[in-house]
Design an enzyme around this catalytic site. Sequence first.
Site, PDB file in Angstrom:
ATOM      1  N   LYS A 159      25.721 -40.976  -3.131  1.00 10.35           N
ATOM      2  CA  LYS A 159      24.934 -40.959  -1.678  1.00 10.35           C
ATOM      3  C   LYS A 159      24.527 -42.881  -1.589  1.00 10.35           C
ATOM      4  CE  LYS A 159      24.579 -36.736  -1.028  1.00 10.35           C
ATOM      5  NZ  LYS A 159      25.609 -36.471  -1.501  1.00 10.35           N
ATOM      6  N   GLU A 318      26.337 -38.342   9.000  1.00 12.07           N
ATOM      7  CA  GLU A 318      25.387 -37.470   9.486  1.00 12.07           C
ATOM      8  C   GLU A 318      24.039 -37.896   9.872  1.00 12.07           C
ATOM      9  OE1 GLU A 318      23.171 -33.998   7.201  1.00 12.07           O
ATOM     10  OE2 GLU A 318      25.311 -33.356   7.524  1.00 12.07           O
ATOM     11  N   GLU A 331      23.743 -39.642   5.243  1.00 12.09           N
ATOM     12  CA  GLU A 331      25.411 -39.373   4.206  1.00 12.09           C
ATOM     13  C   GLU A 331      26.925 -38.721   5.311  1.00 12.09           C
ATOM     14  OE1 GLU A 331      23.956 -35.897   1.962  1.00 12.09           O
ATOM     15  OE2 GLU A 331      23.979 -34.726   3.870  1.00 12.09           O
ATOM     16  N   ASN A 333      29.646 -35.781   5.143  1.00  6.40           N
ATOM     17  CA  ASN A 333      29.841 -34.683   4.239  1.00  6.40           C
ATOM     18  C   ASN A 333      31.650 -35.136   3.892  1.00  6.40           C
ATOM     19  OD1 ASN A 333      28.003 -33.735   3.181  1.00  6.40           O
ATOM     20  ND2 ASN A 333      27.364 -33.179   4.918  1.00  6.40           N
ATOM     21  N   GLU A 339      29.056 -25.582   9.784  1.00  9.48           N
ATOM     22  CA  GLU A 339      28.965 -25.559  11.538  1.00  9.48           C
ATOM     23  C   GLU A 339      30.409 -25.920  12.187  1.00  9.48           C
ATOM     24  OE1 GLU A 339      26.959 -28.898   9.533  1.00  9.48           O
ATOM     25  OE2 GLU A 339      27.529 -26.739   9.041  1.00  9.48           O
ATOM     26  N   ARG A 384      23.944 -18.632  11.572  1.00  9.94           N
ATOM     27  CA  ARG A 384      23.975 -18.173  10.555  1.00  9.94           C
ATOM     28  C   ARG A 384      23.941 -16.767   9.577  1.00  9.94           C
ATOM     29  NH1 ARG A 384      24.598 -23.222   5.822  1.00  9.94           N
ATOM     30  NH2 ARG A 384      25.323 -24.798   7.580  1.00  9.94           N
ATOM     31  N   ASP A 579      -6.286  25.562  10.992  1.00 14.23           N
ATOM     32  CA  ASP A 579      -7.469  27.076   9.704  1.00 14.23           C
ATOM     33  C   ASP A 579      -6.297  28.274   9.495  1.00 14.23           C
ATOM     34  OD1 ASP A 579      -8.920  26.512   7.941  1.00 14.23           O
ATOM     35  OD2 ASP A 579     -10.615  27.885   9.566  1.00 14.23           O
ATOM     36  N   HIS A 581      -2.791  28.184   8.934  1.00 14.28           N
ATOM     37  CA  HIS A 581      -1.897  27.857   8.036  1.00 14.28           C
ATOM     38  C   HIS A 581      -2.388  27.023   6.846  1.00 14.28           C
ATOM     39  CE1 HIS A 581      -1.294  23.553   9.098  1.00 14.28           C
ATOM     40  NE2 HIS A 581      -1.182  23.642  10.119  1.00 14.28           N
ATOM     41  N   GLN A 582      -3.840  26.962   6.881  1.00 16.14           N
ATOM     42  CA  GLN A 582      -4.713  25.945   5.476  1.00 16.14           C
ATOM     43  C   GLN A 582      -5.030  27.603   4.563  1.00 16.14           C
ATOM     44  OE1 GLN A 582      -8.018  23.738   6.530  1.00 16.14           O
ATOM     45  NE2 GLN A 582      -9.121  23.570   4.566  1.00 16.14           N
ATOM     46  N   ARG A 651     -15.882  16.924   9.725  1.00 15.98           N
ATOM     47  CA  ARG A 651     -17.425  16.912   8.151  1.00 15.98           C
ATOM     48  C   ARG A 651     -18.662  16.148   8.390  1.00 15.98           C
ATOM     49  NH1 ARG A 651     -11.878  17.178   4.256  1.00 15.98           N
ATOM     50  NH2 ARG A 651     -11.005  18.709   4.626  1.00 15.98           N
ATOM     51  N   ASP A 685     -21.317  20.203   8.310  1.00 18.25           N
ATOM     52  CA  ASP A 685     -21.763  19.900   6.699  1.00 18.25           C
ATOM     53  C   ASP A 685     -22.030  20.855   5.190  1.00 18.25           C
ATOM     54  OD1 ASP A 685     -22.468  17.047   4.771  1.00 18.25           O
ATOM     55  OD2 ASP A 685     -24.092  18.641   4.413  1.00 18.25           O
ATOM     56  N   LYS A 748     -19.871  28.506  11.300  1.00 19.50           N
ATOM     57  CA  LYS A 748     -18.918  28.795  10.705  1.00 19.50           C
ATOM     58  C   LYS A 748     -19.244  29.351   9.457  1.00 19.50           C
ATOM     59  CE  LYS A 748     -16.242  24.842   8.553  1.00 19.50           C
ATOM     60  NZ  LYS A 748     -15.134  25.255   9.029  1.00 19.50           N
ATOM     61  N   HIS A 778     -16.753  31.046  13.944  1.00 13.73           N
ATOM     62  CA  HIS A 778     -15.663  31.069  13.277  1.00 13.73           C
ATOM     63  C   HIS A 778     -16.029  31.752  11.982  1.00 13.73           C
ATOM     64  CE1 HIS A 778     -12.385  28.885  11.110  1.00 13.73           C
ATOM     65  NE2 HIS A 778     -12.821  29.030  10.129  1.00 13.73           N
ATOM     66  N   HIS A 780     -13.412  34.183   8.960  1.00 11.02           N
ATOM     67  CA  HIS A 780     -12.236  34.179   7.714  1.00 11.02           C
ATOM     68  C   HIS A 780     -11.831  35.945   7.502  1.00 11.02           C
ATOM     69  CE1 HIS A 780     -10.949  30.459   6.440  1.00 11.02           C
ATOM     70  NE2 HIS A 780     -11.915  30.223   6.828  1.00 11.02           N
ATOM     71  N   THR A 915     -16.009  22.906   1.578  1.00 14.87           N
ATOM     72  CA  THR A 915     -15.478  22.199   1.142  1.00 14.87           C
ATOM     73  C   THR A 915     -16.618  20.742   1.923  1.00 14.87           C
ATOM     74  OG1 THR A 915     -13.508  22.172   1.756  1.00 14.87           O
ATOM     75  CG2 THR A 915     -13.369  20.055   1.568  1.00 14.87           C
TER      76      THR A 915
END
Length: 1185
Positions: A159, A318, A331, A333, A339, A384, A579, A581-582, A651, A685, A748, A778, A780, A915
């Site tokens: 260089k 360049e 420089e 090249n 390119e 690139r 609930d 399926h829970q 909750r 709660d 509940k 509600h 069960h 819960t």
Amino acid sequence: MLFAMLKMLQLRFIRGGLSFLGVKRISVISAAYQSTQRVEYKPIRKVLVANRGEIATRVFRACTELGIRTVAVYSEQDTGQIHRQKADEAYLIGKGLAPVQAYLHIPDIIKVAKENAVDAVHPGYGFLSERSDFAQACIDAGVRFIGPSAEVVRKMGDKVEARAIAILAGVPVVPGTDGPIMSFKEAHEFSNTYGFPIIFKAAYGGGGRGMRVVRSYEELEENYQRAYSEALSAFGNGALFVEKFIEKPRHIEVQILGDKYGNVVHLYERDCSIQRRHQKVVEIAPASQLDPQLRDRLTADAVKLAKQVGYENAGTVEFLVDKHDKHYFIEVNSRLQVEHTVTEEITDVDLVHAQIHVAEGRSLPDLGLKQDNIRINGCAIQCRVTTEDPARGFQPDTGRIEVFRSGEGMGIRLDSASAFQGAVISPHYDSLLVKVIAHGKDHQTAATKMNRALAEFRIRGVKTNIPFLQNVLSNTQFLHGIVDTQFIDENPELFNLRPVQNRAQKLLHYLGHVIVNGPTTPIPVKVKPSPVDPVVPMVPLGPPPPGFRDILLKEGPEGFAKAVRQHKGLLLMDTTFRDAHQSLLATRVRTHDLKRISPFVAHNFSNLFSIENWGGATFDVAMRFLYECPWRRLQELRELIPNIPFQMLLRGANAVGYTNYPDNSVFKFCEVAKENGMDIFRVFDSLNYLPNMILGMEAAGKAGGVVEAAISYTGDVADPSRTKYTLDYYVNLAEDLMKAGTHILSIKDMAGLLKPKAATLLIGALRDKFPDIPIHVHTHDTAGAGVASMLACAAAGADIVDVAVDSMSGMTSQPSMGAVVACAQGTDHDTGIRLEKVFDYSEYWEVCRGLYSAFDCTATMKSGNADVYENEIPGGQYTNLHFQAHSMGLGNKFKEVKKAYAEANRLLGDLIKVTPSSKIVGDLAQFMVHNNLTREEVEERADELSFPSSVVEYLQGYIGIPYGGFPEPFRSKVLKDLPRIEGRPGATLPSLDFTKLEKELKEKHGDDITPEDVMSAAMYPKVFDEYKEFNSQFGPVECLNTRLFLDGPKIADEFEVELERGKILHIKALALGDLSKAGQREVFFELNGQLRSVLVKDTQAMKEMHFHPKALKDVKGQIGAPMPGQVVDIKVKAGDKIEKGQQLCVLSAMKMETVVNSPLSGIVKKVYIKPNMHLEGDDLLLEIE
């Protein structure tokens, strides 16, 4: 002589005939022969390319077009590279050497050339292309060097000497050193003279290697060492020179071409200003908006410099151009540039052809290359495409390309390296994958074509810079302005990368993982999903009929509540979507199966009060075990069921979590839930602690939702001996909730304790006290009396009761929908629901339930049990405890567990059990069973036992204050000196900074973080992180059917997966490979008719094999390798005290060194690496504490 040459050329045949280019050679020989200089023309018959990858392939193609035989060389690491296959012959070089050193080993390359009758060597770019000793070695071996003479390569490669020649030629230069500096001291002296900023450059190579900008004395020594090391590694010589650094210049280079006659032409300029770390990313020809006079000065100076040195063959001069349009030589090249392609596109000149012809002795006029004949045609852009990750500072990525599909079409050229499916990208070489060149009539047209082509690419298995390139191409400054070398640094929006979806390949990874390692979600019972798929009943076309949600949207919460109260007949809430399926299926039902039946429900159950489908345990389980976004479930169900109100379980102050949250988190959660389609918030709660409930009610009300305050029921109001939770207790609590502004009052009954007589008393009393409020019950069905109790509630004045569709009802779930509908038919409580539609609905869920056999409570529990009236275990918990007892081999002791539960409840003061309070009682019960403790023994030894943390925290007051206070002296014995919380637990928590949280999430998971994601992280930080990590690895698994999700496909199975409407994948599982040394198995699929394969780590085999540990992302002090590479330097040792930002080690990958800095302050606990060790990405470097 001319006649002899013509005869010789006539003997050159290609595949049985004379080539077109051979004819062209003959036609121009006479012109060369008549030149004033004597020309020795030597045709080239065999070319060796001393390079690899894309440029080697480019030269081979040119040689093939010219009828020249080709020879490739390759290192031991490059046995699978495509350039080997593109050549006629290929030979190994550098055996036993490091990967880069193999291509720098001149003796091996010369040996291959001599032993295989090679006429000429083309050096490509990089490696030895600018080494004069290599050019000379070729000449000494009698092999032509396709490039400048060795002397010119030496002069231009140095260089400093190139700079002196430029000055001699009258070309302006940047102030710099006269020669390579030999020490750090010289660099220091230069900076004293010229000031900062300065730049180090490798004296014997380019491409950004060994190039470092320094802006202060503090940075000087470190950057000098790094630049020297990089230059030595890349070019075999660490010599550097230093010059003044010009701020924000344009980087313009001029393509030149010279011959042995002294002719030199230019092929105009290229703008290479878009750079990163001094490496070009996008190149443009010609330079956009370049002043014509400046263009003339640049090209003239380039030609002048080339003639000054006697330049021949292709090269590049360049320049830097400052903001005043002054240009400075930097420089030359002396080789072909990466390119060069854009110049070829705009000038129609094949530079590699020209290089070979010049090396043969042809003149530029012979080739038709006169300056007046060279014209600019349109604009060309080159991108690139590299295997670098812009999101991680362009760190090189390595691995196996699993999918490769390129962008093509008019105006697009591809010059690729090893870009194909199955190619392995190693850390040893440059990260360039393919060069994409777009040619159009102007800059904007070329950019449009490029953008389109990049959008067509599909590259999977390694990260690429394509999203970044697309941002560059869409940038207004790039399209319409002038860019300089600071373009990338000054446009941070370029790094706002659009995420690559990669859905299909991620799904194959998931399926492969399940094939190799089994289900990703924990399976409690080893039962396969049913092979039968549920059939969705017929659904009519068009929108569903109006429902209660239409009233809610029109009248608001108050009007809605009034309409419910005035409704004739019993209203039902369907719990099948949550609930039910829970309780029965461990909350594992997936959105996929809920969505399929949703249109049927919308059309046939429009007179439901609501569908309970969200909140509670479904929120975290969706992310934790199903890898689904709970918000997306809500959004998708809302779209499919627009007419029926949705209800969620809130909750109170705990929102959908199991702990206390800041008040603003609860308010924000309700706001976002309402925005996403939630209508009714059932607020409860676990202790009926009024302050917690009121916070939840206020949050739901402020969000615009229907507030349904739920009183959790326990005990038996019909039993005079139960004196704690009496009828007065519930009526008084209801009065408090009414004052707090509830729209609906709910009971509940989580354990199913509300017997018909108690139901009549409780609901009757509430109805008498509050005649205008809707009452919702509600329960069960654990004891089996649920239907009777709900009918009793209806008779006593309840407006709404909860049911589940028949096949999802009973036991620990809710009472049967079909039974309640049938029993109410023809009475004042007629539900208006058609029984035959209930049967169709039930049939779907009966078959669907078979898909979840591994989670079905009936695997261990064959019936409900009336002993729930004694132990008071809530429905969902009853199922979970039963599962746990059997999985631990204590199935025969479940009776003992239930008895202990009742005793634990008494120990804790007879709690409301929902819960999370129910979990506290359950934890204490299991603690008692495990340690063979009676209630009396626990009370007596309370001050010495180590209780479960949930029990201790409850006694401290972390979930609120129970009705009647904490049990004494039990509480004081357990807590001793531990702190106690007085009042509402969350009242003292500081507000959550959502903006800060969002920023942290984006830093961790990328920019596609939604407000819903922020709320998920606020509720469950660790679960959300794990969910995002899973999705980044395996993609949208919710689109898989449940059988595939849980069990994966069998070999030879064919199936379809719908990614989105109109995008369907056809997949076939083909084969499973053997275990590799890396602990992986290759799983083969056919995807849309194309072969795909994925590598899957065999987790069981990996346990038996030793591998370098990985850094865990959630462990703050573990520092992982940011990229694959080799350890160059380790700057710390165990025991060192370090500061944030301090350098820890230096890694090298793809010839680029990267310093790893400490992200935190602390002490180095352990170092896991050694010098020269090869690492993979995320390998553990060290631990800091």
